[in-house]
Scaffold this active site. Structure first.
Site, mmCIF file in Angstrom:
data_model
loop_
_atom_site.group_PDB
_atom_site.id
_atom_site.type_symbol
_atom_site.label_atom_id
_atom_site.label_comp_id
_atom_site.label_asym_id
_atom_site.label_seq_id
_atom_site.Cartn_x
_atom_site.Cartn_y
_atom_site.Cartn_z
ATOM 1 N N SER A 1 -62.764 -0.654 -44.270
ATOM 2 C CA SER A 1 -62.374 0.628 -45.104
ATOM 3 C C SER A 1 -61.448 1.329 -44.209
ATOM 4 C CB SER A 1 -63.703 1.403 -45.405
ATOM 5 O OG SER A 1 -63.311 2.310 -46.180
ATOM 6 N N THR B 1 -60.347 4.356 -44.935
ATOM 7 C CA THR B 1 -60.674 5.722 -44.739
ATOM 8 C C THR B 1 -62.046 5.655 -43.983
ATOM 9 O OG1 THR B 1 -61.509 5.672 -46.891
ATOM 10 C CG2 THR B 1 -59.343 6.582 -46.574
ATOM 11 N N PHE B 2 -62.934 4.656 -44.267
ATOM 12 C CA PHE B 2 -64.387 4.609 -43.971
ATOM 13 C C PHE B 2 -65.010 5.887 -44.889
ATOM 14 C CE2 PHE B 2 -67.688 3.287 -41.088
ATOM 15 C CZ PHE B 2 -67.421 1.741 -41.099
ATOM 16 N N GLY C 1 -53.213 0.724 -48.200
ATOM 17 C CA GLY C 1 -54.617 -0.097 -48.217
ATOM 18 C C GLY C 1 -54.326 -1.452 -49.093
ATOM 19 N N ARG C 2 -53.352 -1.483 -50.287
ATOM 20 C CA ARG C 2 -52.894 -2.489 -51.051
ATOM 21 C C ARG C 2 -51.965 -3.508 -50.459
ATOM 22 N NH1 ARG C 2 -51.872 2.184 -53.305
ATOM 23 N NH2 ARG C 2 -49.646 2.584 -53.744
ATOM 24 N N LYS D 1 -62.862 9.982 -59.078
ATOM 25 C CA LYS D 1 -63.532 9.938 -57.837
ATOM 26 C C LYS D 1 -64.400 11.226 -57.864
ATOM 27 C CE LYS D 1 -61.106 6.941 -54.418
ATOM 28 N NZ LYS D 1 -60.523 7.122 -53.505
HETATM 29 O O1 LIG Z 1 -59.983 0.951 -47.565
HETATM 30 P P1 LIG Z 1 -60.609 2.147 -48.338
HETATM 31 O O2 LIG Z 1 -60.155 3.437 -47.670
HETATM 32 O O3 LIG Z 1 -61.983 2.120 -48.302
HETATM 33 O O4 LIG Z 1 -59.921 2.283 -49.622
HETATM 34 C C1 LIG Z 1 -60.259 1.513 -50.780
HETATM 35 C C2 LIG Z 1 -59.389 1.433 -51.855
HETATM 36 O O5 LIG Z 1 -59.616 3.174 -52.236
HETATM 37 C C3 LIG Z 1 -59.062 3.795 -53.303
HETATM 38 O O6 LIG Z 1 -59.307 2.810 -54.585
HETATM 39 C C4 LIG Z 1 -57.518 3.430 -53.297
HETATM 40 O O7 LIG Z 1 -56.904 3.804 -54.568
HETATM 41 C C5 LIG Z 1 -57.109 2.163 -52.929
HETATM 42 O O8 LIG Z 1 -55.842 2.074 -52.726
HETATM 43 C C6 LIG Z 1 -58.004 1.489 -51.641
HETATM 44 O O9 LIG Z 1 -57.508 0.258 -51.315
#
Ligand SMILES: O=P(O)(O)OC[C@H]1O[C@H](O)[C@H](O)[C@@H](O)[C@@H]1O
Length: 567
Positions: A212, A214-215, A273-274, A516
């Site tokens: 993750s 952000t964790f 992230g993507r 969210k």
């Molecule tokens: O990797 P993380 O921080 O857990 O985020 C996982 C996902 O969270 C959200 O949905 C964002 O919109 C995504 O872009 C990201 O990939």
């Protein structure tokens, strides 16, 4: 806010708008008759061949699109990305996924610091860790070597690695290195996904990788706590150190979660992230499964496309051509969707990855400076491998809505099969469809043809295919780790090109925040109702009655003891 220069106000944009009428008068049947046009509408790089002659475009259209690219300062924007400028302006970040696959001696600065040595520092750590893990020297709490990996993550921390894993699984070279091992993914917070991810696995021989950026992602953290409990309930609390590792930009939270910081693998906020599959997000789980050298080949493939994208003239630049044609289809011809049709089962998880990459990047409503967009951007991406798609949704593509298609084919199959006496090999059978479908879409079938075939009059209208449906064909020489990396980077850059032309920020994702925060309000209500018997308050009548119906039924689990999946 006053906008610097909206791309739609430029002469070049208006020139393309004025050109739509001319293209509307053409039919692909005629355009395809011009062999010189067809030859010109191709590009090749390291054996990857793009044929875009079945786009509703002429040489004139392409000339105008290249002019549009100039007007949008595309060259400069690409350079800015590679140079580490903070092009993700709303988050004040560089966008440097290209640094993740750059050769060791490259210099790429973010905030005046060369990030390449840091990238290689993490890769070296992954190489070392994966070698220890794969050799059996890394043992679990009961002294057994670990052979199974469950990667817990969602969105960008899941879809890219899943795509690459699925593609490598049947590559003979990669498969050889994965013998006796399993790599699984746990993404959805649905407990059914937990059950599936650990079905028939023994915690004793399983390593959980929590991925993750952000964790803090709710789904991932609950899934991580669930698998932690699965490990602890079977092996005791001390087992976490040997059975759980992490990938994140937030190493402080990793430690607070209880994972040994020595077993945490970093990445950086300049990796979206993507766009993170080439960071430890993908490189770690994939190296555990296939070994680092295979993953390095994948990274080299992506890097080769980075070079091509940065240095090739636009006329021969595959990601630029693809990006410009997408802009043409979406913003000028008005086609809102794109079908991704790989003629390879190994690429079955490609479309789901591209869905996030494309739709989260370019699904935006405002220009980079906040001004509302007066035209459509973004694309609805979906797809299935051919020929499965043919027996499912192709009817709509042939005779329903017009959906530009990306046909992706591979010359040499990962798994050749031929039955003596059959007309063609199994791969040739598959590829017959790859070559046939684009022409069926482009040419269609006229009533005159049907008459000459003596089709009954009552069926002529039903059997008429108007044709004139655009597609492009991308033919890869084979599908090893290297080409998988190339394919990934082609699409990453194509999507960036679209955003650069439209003038949007393809690297933020504010749109996912609202859902969210609303979910967090619901979560509090569910807790208050289940634990304290409080009424449902503060929602509209529809949500209130849905929630009440959900809460008054027998719950799937009581709240007084830990419950783990039974399968
Ligand atoms: O990797 P993380 O921080 O857990 O985020 C996982 C996902 O969270 C959200 O949905 C964002 O919109 C995504 O872009 C990201 O990939």
């Amino acid at each position: 806010m006053a906008s610097a220069a909206l791309i739609c106000d430029t002469e070049q944009w208006k020139g393309l708008q004025a050109h739509i009428g001319a293209i509307q008068k053409t039919h692909l049947r005629d355009l395809m008759g011009d062999a010189d046009r067809c030859n010109a509408m191709t590009a090749e790089y390291e054996g990857i061949f793009l044929d875009y002659s079945r786009q509703r475009a002429t040489g004139e259209t392409m000339g105008k699109l290249f002019k549009l690219a100039e007007a949008a300062n595309l060259k400069e924007k690409i350079e800015k990305m590679f140079r580490g400028d903070k092009i993700n302006s709303t988050e004040n970040r560089s966008v440097l996924h290209v640094a993740l696959r750059a050769p060791r001696d490259t210099v790429i600065n973010s905030d005046r610091v060369n990030v390449v040595p840091e990238v290689w520092g993490v890769k070296d750590k992954i190489k070392q860790f994966s070698e220890t893990f794969r050799s059996g020297s890394w043992v679990g709490a009961t002294g057994k070597a670990l052979t199974n990996v469950v990667s817990v993550g969602i969105g960008g921390s899941f879809l890219g690695p899943l795509f690459v894993h699925t593609a490598l699984q049947t590559d003979p070279e990669a498969a050889k290195y994965a013998e006796g091992r399993q790599l699984r993914f746990l993404a959805n917070v649905d407990p059914v996904d937990v059950a599936r991810s650990i079905k028939d696995l023994d915690p004793e021989t399983t390593l959980v990788v929590v991925v993750s950026k952000t964790f803090t992602t709710a789904e991932t953290m609950l899934n991580a706590r669930t698998l932690k409990e699965w490990i602890i309930s079977s092996l005791g609390p001390h087992a976490v150190a040997k059975h759980m590792i992490a990938v994140s930009t937030n190493l402080k939270l990793v430690e607070e979660f209880g994972i040994d910081p020595n077993n945490a693998f970093a990445f950086w906020d300049w990796v979206g992230g993507r766009y993170s599959v080439c960071s430890a997000v993908g490189v770690l789980p994939l190296s555990l499964q296939y070994g680092f050298p295979i993953v390095q080949k994948f990274l080299e493939g992506a890097s080769s496309i980075d070079d091509h994208f940065r240095s090739s003239p636009f006329e021969k630049n595959i990601p630029v051509l693809l990006g410009l044609l997408s802009v043409w289809n979406v913003s000028f011809l008005g086609y809102p969707a794109r079908a991704i049709l790989p003629y390879s089962q190994a690429l079955e998880k490609f479309a789901p990855h591209i869905q996030q990459l494309s739709m989260e990047s370019n699904g935006k409503g405002v220009f980079i400076d906040g001004v509302q967009l007066p035209f459509e951007t973004g694309e609805i991406d979906f797809g299935e491998p051919g020929t499965n798609g043919q027996h499912s949704f192709y009817q709509l593509i042939h005779q329903g809505r017009v959906i530009p298609c990306d046909f992706i084919g591979v010359i040499k199959s990962q798994q050749p099969v031929y039955l003596k006496g059959e007309t063609v090999s199994n791969h040739d059978e598959l590829m017959s469809n790859f070559f046939a479908q684009p022409d069926a879409l482009a040419y269609g079938k006229t009533p005159e043809q049907l008459h000459s075939e003596k089709v009954p009059e009552s069926l002529i209208a039903h059997k008429t295919f108007q044709g004139n449906r655009p597609s492009l064909s991308l033919l890869l020489p084979s599908l090893s780790a290297y080409e998988i990396g190339q394919l990934l980077a082609i699409y990453e850059h194509r999507i960036a090109v679209q955003g650069f032309i439209w003038g949007i920020n393809s690297f933020d994702q504010w749109g996912v925040e609202l859902g969210k925060s609303l979910a967090s309000q619901v979560r509090k209500t569910l807790h208050a109702s289940r634990v304290e018997g409080k009424p449902v308050l503060g929602f509209n009548s529809s949500t209130s009655s849905l929630l009440t119906r959900y809460l008054t039924a027998e719950p799937s689990t009581p709240y007084n003891a830990t419950v783990l999946p039974k399968v």
